[in-house]
Design a protein around this motif. Structure first.
Motif, PDB file in Angstrom:
ATOM      1  N   LEU A 106       0.830  -1.192   0.000  1.00 13.43           N
ATOM      2  CA  LEU A 106       0.000   0.000   0.000  1.00 13.43           C
ATOM      3  C   LEU A 106       0.868   1.246   0.000  1.00 13.43           C
ATOM      4  CD1 LEU A 106      -2.805  -0.916   2.559  1.00 13.43           C
ATOM      5  CD2 LEU A 106      -2.693  -1.370   0.104  1.00 13.43           C
ATOM      6  N   SER A 107       0.397   2.292  -0.626  1.00  8.94           N
ATOM      7  CA  SER A 107       1.123   3.560  -0.662  1.00  8.94           C
ATOM      8  C   SER A 107       0.917   4.294   0.663  1.00  8.94           C
ATOM      9  CB  SER A 107       0.613   4.421  -1.813  1.00  8.94           C
ATOM     10  OG  SER A 107      -0.694   4.887  -1.528  1.00  8.94           O
ATOM     11  N   PRO A 108       1.765   5.278   0.971  1.00  6.17           N
ATOM     12  CA  PRO A 108       1.560   6.069   2.198  1.00  6.17           C
ATOM     13  C   PRO A 108       0.181   6.705   2.261  1.00  6.17           C
ATOM     14  CG  PRO A 108       3.756   6.445   1.334  1.00  6.17           C
ATOM     15  CD  PRO A 108       3.042   5.617   0.314  1.00  6.17           C
ATOM     16  N   ALA A 109      -0.316   7.226   1.142  1.00  4.73           N
ATOM     17  CA  ALA A 109      -1.641   7.856   1.142  1.00  4.73           C
ATOM     18  C   ALA A 109      -2.739   6.839   1.447  1.00  4.73           C
ATOM     19  CB  ALA A 109      -1.898   8.528  -0.201  1.00  4.73           C
ATOM     20  N   GLN A 110      -2.597   5.621   0.932  1.00  5.48           N
ATOM     21  CA  GLN A 110      -3.588   4.582   1.202  1.00  5.48           C
ATOM     22  C   GLN A 110      -3.582   4.193   2.676  1.00  5.48           C
ATOM     23  OE1 GLN A 110      -2.190   1.752  -1.733  1.00  5.48           O
ATOM     24  NE2 GLN A 110      -3.874   2.221  -3.130  1.00  5.48           N
ATOM     25  N   VAL A 111      -2.396   4.085   3.256  1.00  8.75           N
ATOM     26  CA  VAL A 111      -2.306   3.740   4.677  1.00  8.75           C
ATOM     27  C   VAL A 111      -2.929   4.838   5.525  1.00  8.75           C
ATOM     28  CG1 VAL A 111      -0.716   3.323   6.591  1.00  8.75           C
ATOM     29  CG2 VAL A 111      -0.302   2.246   4.363  1.00  8.75           C
ATOM     30  N   ARG A 112      -2.644   6.099   5.209  1.00  9.23           N
ATOM     31  CA  ARG A 112      -3.211   7.208   5.988  1.00  9.23           C
ATOM     32  C   ARG A 112      -4.735   7.216   5.906  1.00  9.23           C
ATOM     33  NH1 ARG A 112       1.368   9.977   3.922  1.00  9.23           N
ATOM     34  NH2 ARG A 112       0.134  10.844   2.199  1.00  9.23           N
ATOM     35  N   ALA A 113      -5.284   6.854   4.753  1.00  3.72           N
ATOM     36  CA  ALA A 113      -6.743   6.822   4.611  1.00  3.72           C
ATOM     37  C   ALA A 113      -7.371   5.778   5.523  1.00  3.72           C
ATOM     38  CB  ALA A 113      -7.116   6.545   3.161  1.00  3.72           C
ATOM     39  N   LEU A 114      -6.635   4.726   5.846  1.00  3.63           N
ATOM     40  CA  LEU A 114      -7.171   3.644   6.669  1.00  3.63           C
ATOM     41  C   LEU A 114      -7.115   3.953   8.162  1.00  3.63           C
ATOM     42  CD1 LEU A 114      -5.702   0.624   4.717  1.00  3.63           C
ATOM     43  CD2 LEU A 114      -8.096   1.319   4.834  1.00  3.63           C
ATOM     44  N   ALA A 115      -6.580   5.106   8.538  1.00  6.08           N
ATOM     45  CA  ALA A 115      -6.551   5.486   9.954  1.00  6.08           C
ATOM     46  C   ALA A 115      -7.937   5.874  10.457  1.00  6.08           C
ATOM     47  CB  ALA A 115      -5.564   6.629  10.177  1.00  6.08           C
ATOM     48  N   GLY A 116      -8.903   6.077   9.566  1.00  5.54           N
ATOM     49  CA  GLY A 116     -10.269   6.386   9.973  1.00  5.54           C
ATOM     50  C   GLY A 116     -11.044   5.121  10.273  1.00  5.54           C
ATOM     51  N   PRO A 117     -11.653   5.005  11.459  1.00  3.94           N
ATOM     52  CA  PRO A 117     -12.379   3.778  11.819  1.00  3.94           C
ATOM     53  C   PRO A 117     -13.495   3.413  10.836  1.00  3.94           C
ATOM     54  CG  PRO A 117     -12.013   5.129  13.758  1.00  3.94           C
ATOM     55  CD  PRO A 117     -11.592   5.956  12.584  1.00  3.94           C
ATOM     56  N   VAL A 118     -14.260   4.398  10.358  1.00  7.14           N
ATOM     57  CA  VAL A 118     -15.347   4.095   9.423  1.00  7.14           C
ATOM     58  C   VAL A 118     -14.785   3.548   8.117  1.00  7.14           C
ATOM     59  CG1 VAL A 118     -17.285   5.031   8.121  1.00  7.14           C
ATOM     60  CG2 VAL A 118     -16.852   5.833  10.445  1.00  7.14           C
ATOM     61  N   ARG A 119     -13.675   4.107   7.660  1.00  6.60           N
ATOM     62  CA  ARG A 119     -13.075   3.607   6.415  1.00  6.60           C
ATOM     63  C   ARG A 119     -12.528   2.198   6.607  1.00  6.60           C
ATOM     64  NH1 ARG A 119     -11.973   9.143   6.279  1.00  6.60           N
ATOM     65  NH2 ARG A 119      -9.888   9.000   7.172  1.00  6.60           N
ATOM     66  N   GLN A 120     -12.021   1.902   7.800  1.00  8.73           N
ATOM     67  CA  GLN A 120     -11.606   0.525   8.071  1.00  8.73           C
ATOM     68  C   GLN A 120     -12.791  -0.425   8.001  1.00  8.73           C
ATOM     69  OE1 GLN A 120      -9.112  -0.591  11.293  1.00  8.73           O
ATOM     70  NE2 GLN A 120      -7.765   1.182  11.117  1.00  8.73           N
ATOM     71  N   GLU A 121     -13.912  -0.022   8.576  1.00  5.36           N
ATOM     72  CA  GLU A 121     -15.106  -0.871   8.530  1.00  5.36           C
ATOM     73  C   GLU A 121     -15.552  -1.118   7.098  1.00  5.36           C
ATOM     74  OE1 GLU A 121     -17.908  -0.628  12.292  1.00  5.36           O
ATOM     75  OE2 GLU A 121     -17.699   1.350  11.358  1.00  5.36           O
TER      76      GLU A 121
END
Length: 207
Positions: free
Chosen positions: A18-33
């Protein structure tokens, strides 16, 4: 979603990083869900995602757009029911696994893992009063031990098997949704042991 361990017999190839931007996007709980549900349930509309997550569908559009922007989610197709046309979303990558390799920052990995733990902790608290018996879905705990390289490899393999077993479940009439999160980390002593002094180099005491 979990951090990737070395290649195992169950997974003979390395998932795409995963790219750094993709990893940062996954720091949001709703996006993880959203990512977790899409990986397990497959392509879904926003209305279906809202039902599976127990969240208002209107509250998910912002998060889906963020995931689309970084290339984690794509619009697979457009469907029509009567006069209503709606998009169907899916993961752009499968399997979706975190990795520690540069240029991803360790702090961003930490935020993703912390968000995953918060999600499961909230669900654990909600279920405390209603879960019991041999078929319970509520478990928590901690273990500490000392492992050889061979034993550590087995631990990693068992964790991968456990996660894959849970994530393989699909939304079916007799299926119950559950979540699993874990943290495996080195646990060094807080204080380094004192070096034993060599008696031959100790000071002699005068009589």
């Amino acid at each position: 979603l979990y951090t990737f361990s070395p290649v195992s017999p169950a997974r003979p190839s390395t998932p795409p990083p995963l790219s750094p931007a993709q990893v940062r996007a996954l720091a949001g709980p709703v996006r993880q869900e959203l990512v977790d549900v899409l990986e397990s349930a497959g392509a879904r509309s926003v209305a279906e995602l809202g039902t599976l997550l127990g969240r208002p569908a209107d509250a998910l559009y912002h998060h889906l757009r963020r995931l689309e922007k970084v290339g984690l989610v794509v619009e697979r197709e457009r469907r029509k029911e009567g006069r209503h046309v709606f998009a169907v979303y899916d993961l752009a990558l499968r399997p979706l696994r975190l990795n520690y390799a540069a240029p991803v920052r360790p702090a961003d990995i930490g935020r993703v893992v912390a968000a995953a733990q918060r999600l499961t902790w909230r669900e654990f608290q909600r279920a405390l009063a209603v879960s019991a018996g041999p078929q319970r879905t509520l478990r928590g705990g901690r273990a500490k031990g000392w492992v050889t390289p061979q034993r550590l490899a087995r631990v990693n393999a068992l964790l991968e098997q456990l996660v894959e077993t849970v994530a393989a479940g699909k939304p079916e009439p007799d299926a119950m949704p559950i979540s699993l999160s874990f943290v495996l980390a080195p646990s060094p002593s807080k204080r380094a042991p004192r070096a034993v002094q060599n008696p031959s180099k100790s000071r002699s005491v005068r009589p």
